[in-house]
Structures are given as C-alpha cells and as structure tokens.
Design a protein around this motif. Structure first.
Motif, mmCIF file in Angstrom:
data_model
loop_
_atom_site.group_PDB
_atom_site.id
_atom_site.type_symbol
_atom_site.label_atom_id
_atom_site.label_comp_id
_atom_site.label_asym_id
_atom_site.label_seq_id
_atom_site.Cartn_x
_atom_site.Cartn_y
_atom_site.Cartn_z
ATOM 1 N N UNK A 19 -21.581 60.075 73.694
ATOM 2 C CA UNK A 19 -20.689 61.056 73.640
ATOM 3 C C UNK A 19 -20.743 62.116 72.973
ATOM 4 N N UNK A 20 -21.785 62.519 72.314
ATOM 5 C CA UNK A 20 -22.193 62.882 71.618
ATOM 6 C C UNK A 20 -23.336 63.520 70.756
ATOM 7 N N UNK A 21 -24.011 64.319 70.752
ATOM 8 C CA UNK A 21 -25.418 64.166 70.421
ATOM 9 C C UNK A 21 -25.783 63.979 69.572
ATOM 10 N N UNK A 22 -24.927 64.512 68.164
ATOM 11 C CA UNK A 22 -25.101 64.328 66.916
ATOM 12 C C UNK A 22 -25.564 62.329 66.388
ATOM 13 N N UNK A 23 -24.178 62.311 67.004
ATOM 14 C CA UNK A 23 -24.435 60.538 66.867
ATOM 15 C C UNK A 23 -25.826 59.833 67.174
ATOM 16 N N UNK A 24 -26.165 60.360 67.852
ATOM 17 C CA UNK A 24 -27.415 59.849 68.518
ATOM 18 C C UNK A 24 -28.287 60.119 67.235
ATOM 19 N N UNK A 25 -28.597 61.380 66.820
ATOM 20 C CA UNK A 25 -29.971 62.146 66.179
ATOM 21 C C UNK A 25 -29.520 62.297 64.963
ATOM 22 N N UNK A 26 -28.547 61.581 64.871
ATOM 23 C CA UNK A 26 -28.396 60.944 63.584
ATOM 24 C C UNK A 26 -28.181 59.378 63.233
ATOM 25 N N UNK A 27 -28.552 58.246 63.621
ATOM 26 C CA UNK A 27 -28.759 56.754 63.961
ATOM 27 C C UNK A 27 -30.334 57.108 64.261
ATOM 28 N N UNK A 28 -30.982 57.685 65.338
ATOM 29 C CA UNK A 28 -32.638 57.813 65.095
ATOM 30 C C UNK A 28 -33.278 58.184 63.711
ATOM 31 N N UNK A 29 -32.704 58.540 62.472
ATOM 32 C CA UNK A 29 -33.249 59.286 61.570
ATOM 33 C C UNK A 29 -32.487 58.108 60.657
ATOM 34 N N UNK A 30 -32.169 57.187 60.950
ATOM 35 C CA UNK A 30 -31.761 56.470 60.345
ATOM 36 C C UNK A 30 -30.863 56.259 59.293
ATOM 37 N N UNK A 31 -30.107 57.263 60.223
ATOM 38 C CA UNK A 31 -28.401 57.057 58.898
ATOM 39 C C UNK A 31 -27.024 57.439 59.631
#
Length: 411
Positions: free
Chosen positions: A99-111
C-alpha cells in the motif's frame, strides 16, 4: 490492544548496543531481555556470544538453531522458536507493504521502516517478536528459561538481523524471494484492477460457513471415482507443468472436496506449509517429496519429521511438533504421578522424568511425551543426533502413549 513493539525512538538498553546497531536488531534483543527476569543467565549468554561460542546458525520458518559450545567438550543443541504468521496475517502484512511505495523501497535497501512495523502492528500482525513469543530450547541440563546457551544464540543472531531484516520475515514463515514475488503480484493485480470494474465476491471460507449453517438439499453423493479423468489438452509447452502432476492435484482436490462435503473440515484451513506436509504424507513419490521440500523452503530433515507428525496426528500433530506451550500445571502434575507409577512397574532402575512446558521427557531412555491442544499425548523418540521424532499415534491416556513409545524403542 496489541502490546507495543519497540521502535527506533527507543534507546538501546545495557547490552543491546554491542550486539545490534539498527533499531530492529535492538528490538530483537529487547524481546529476549524483556522475556526473563534472570539477568545472570543473560549476562553469561552475552559472554558466550562475544567469545564466539555460537556455531553456524540455521534459520527456518519459526525457528533458529545452532550448536553452542558450553563447558563440556560436545556443544549443546540450542534453538529459539518464534510463531509463524498465518496465511491471513501474511496477506495483511503484504497488503500493508504494497500500500505504500516507501515501505517497498526501504525493504529493497535492506532497511526495516518503523512505519511499516507500526502499520502491521495496528493491523494485528506482529512482525517484530514480542517478549512472550520467543521460546528458547536447549539440550543442556540447565532448565533455565532461557539457559545461557539459548541466550547466546539470541544475542548472536541479532547481528544477522541487523544486516538482513528479511531474517525476521523468514522466521515468521516466508523468505525474501517469496515476499518480493508476492509483492510484485499484488502490484500487478492492483494495476489491472484499476483498469477494470470491481466485482463483488466473498471468501471461500465464509461461503462454506454460510453453507454449513443452512445446508441446501443435496442429492445423494455418488461413490468417489477410482481414477481421475485425464486432462482434455496437454499443458502448454514451456509452462513447466506436467499432465501427470496436474492430474494428481485434480485427484487430491476431488478427494478433499468429498471429505469436506461429508463434514470433515480437518484440512480446510491449512497453511501452505501444512498443506505441503499433508501431500508429502500421502506418499506422492520421491520426486514430489523433493519438490515439496524445495518449494516450501524447509530443511529436509525437519520436513520429514513433520511428515511423520502428520501421519500420526494430522494438523494437530504438526502443531505439537512445532509449537511448545505451557499447559495447566495440575494436568502435568497428575500425569507425571501416573507415569512414575507405571515406570516403577516397567523398569527396575529409577526413571527420571523431566518436565518442560507441555513435554515430559524420560531422559535416560530417549522417550518424550508431548501434550497436544487436543488433550492427547503424543509419543516421541530421540535419535542418535539428539533430534526428537514422532513415534506413534497420540492417546488420551499418557500411560498408553508411554507404552507405545517404550515398545517402539525396543525396551
């Protein structure tokens, strides 16, 4: 209301900073340190971890384990269990991420974004462990909770969680690749839905529940067919699907449907993990067995053990194999007295029964009884590597269950 999960604004307590630099790594250590009042064992566990006494770590759904060197020459087998999420909880968690692009982007950066953990917690999904969820176990004679060896394992794994937050996802039941594959599918589905009118529907489980309350008039069921009709056309070339495999799945689905209509709902709410074990327990052949292990991401030995657990106890057998719990102390005390009396007649030498959670262990005979949530006792035997294996069907009488394990063990 769900208990609060430690977030990035919480400063590390004494001992946490040395093992975890990120806030989510510190949250793991906090769950350990908040789960016990025995500061002495935790201090010794930290010392063991700093000295490198924790061997290679194995991570599997609901469990992390390793050999931990103690004062004896042979290392102890330590593990820490964490409940896996249900399929419904996974759907909620993945919808929250998508639901939130920021969540996915952070996980892609191992955050691990704190907002994601908060959103999931508010939706009823505990991604980070709660103090009540960490469940340590060790082969050492110290029955502390946790012992210093299991505590050392918890501290040692914190650094891994620091660098790879997907370890938390794996412990909750799904690995990195499976999570990202599902997120890609959700994003694709969302794009397709945006371009098409929505259609109303209800979940299959809800439809069945409604049907069960007011069952319609149905004709008498025919006898199940002895074989499944062949596919009308072969699977597309390059699809990776085989006609024989699809026909086997058709036969399995038909058999499950017949049981469901007859009122047997045993396997109605199985998770993907449990369903893979169910299929393996039906002897589908060596090739299918290997594919089920690979696609479920389970350790082969653990998968074989769960397969045997299913054969002896179905879904409840799997629960007993994977999830210890604390039963009514009165039940355990009464059962222990009954077993002591039975053992006095079965053996000339003193028998030592040890109790831990829902398990009673006959230490010098490699026999263990586990109390299931169905109030039945599940007999287990210990192999040469110290692993416990389901040995016989469960029984409501603990003495009968003990006798079954006793005879299986050649006593």
């Amino acid at each position: 209301m769900s208990p609060a999960v430690p977030g990035p604004r919480r400063g590390p307590a004494r001992g946490r900073r040395a093992f975890a630099a990120t806030w989510w790594g510190q949250a793991w250590v906090a769950a350990l340190e908040d789960s016990t009042l025995d500061a002495g064992r935790l201090a010794r566990g930290r010392t063991y971890a700093r000295k490198g006494m924790v061997g290679p770590v194995t991570i599997a759904p609901g469990q992390v384990k390793a050999a931990v060197q103690g004062s004896r020459p042979r290392p102890y087998r330590s593990s820490v269990h964490l409940p896996v999420l249900t399929d419904l909880q996974w759907d909620t968690l993945l919808d929250t991420i998508a639901a939130r692009a920021g969540h996915l982007a952070a996980l892609l950066d191992d955050e691990m974004p704190a907002e994601l953990v908060d959103d999931a917690r508010h939706a009823g999904v505990p991604l980070l462990p709660l103090p009540t969820e960490l469940d340590p176990e060790c082969s050492c004679p110290d029955w502390g909770y946790p012992c210093k060896h299991a505590a050392a394992l918890c501290y040692a794994i914190a650094a891994t969680i620091d660098t790879d937050p997907f370890v938390l996802f794996a412990l909750r039941g799904r690995g990195r690749e499976e999570v990202f594959a599902r997120l890609r599918a959700l994003r694709t589905a969302a794009q397709e839905t945006a371009a098409a009118p929505a259609q109303a529907g209800i979940p299959a489980a809800a439809a069945y529940a409604h049907w069960a309350e007011e069952p319609p008039e149905l004709p008498e069921l025919p006898e199940p067919a002895a074989h499944t009709t062949a596919l009308p056309v072969a699977p597309p070339t390059g699809s990776g699907l085989a006609a024989a495999d699809l026909e086997r799945l058709m036969a399995d689905a038909a058999a499950r449907a017949a049981r469901l209509i007859a009122g047997d709902t045993t396997d109605l709410h199985l998770t993907q993990h449990q369903d893979a074990v169910r299929i393996a327990a039906s002897d589908p052949g060596l090739e299918w067995f290997h594919h089920l292990i690979q696609n479920s991401g389970t350790n082969p030995t653990a998968f074989a053990r769960l397969t045997r657990a299913w054969r002896h106890g179905g879904p409840t057998g799997i629960t007993v194999a994977e999830q210890p719990y604390t039963p009514d102390p009165t039940v355990m005390k009464t059962t222990r007295a009954a077993l002591d009396a039975a053992l006095a007649e079965m053996t000339d030498s003193p028998a030592h029964l040890r109790a831990w959670r829902n398990r009673l262990t006959l230490t010098h005979h490699g026999i263990q009884l586990r109390l299931g949530p169905d109030a039945r006792w599940y007999p287990y035997l210990q192999d040469d590597d110290g692993e416990w294996w389901p040995a016989a069907p469960a029984d409501s009488d603990p003495v009968t269950a003990l006798t079954s394990a006793w005879s299986q063990n050649g006593e």
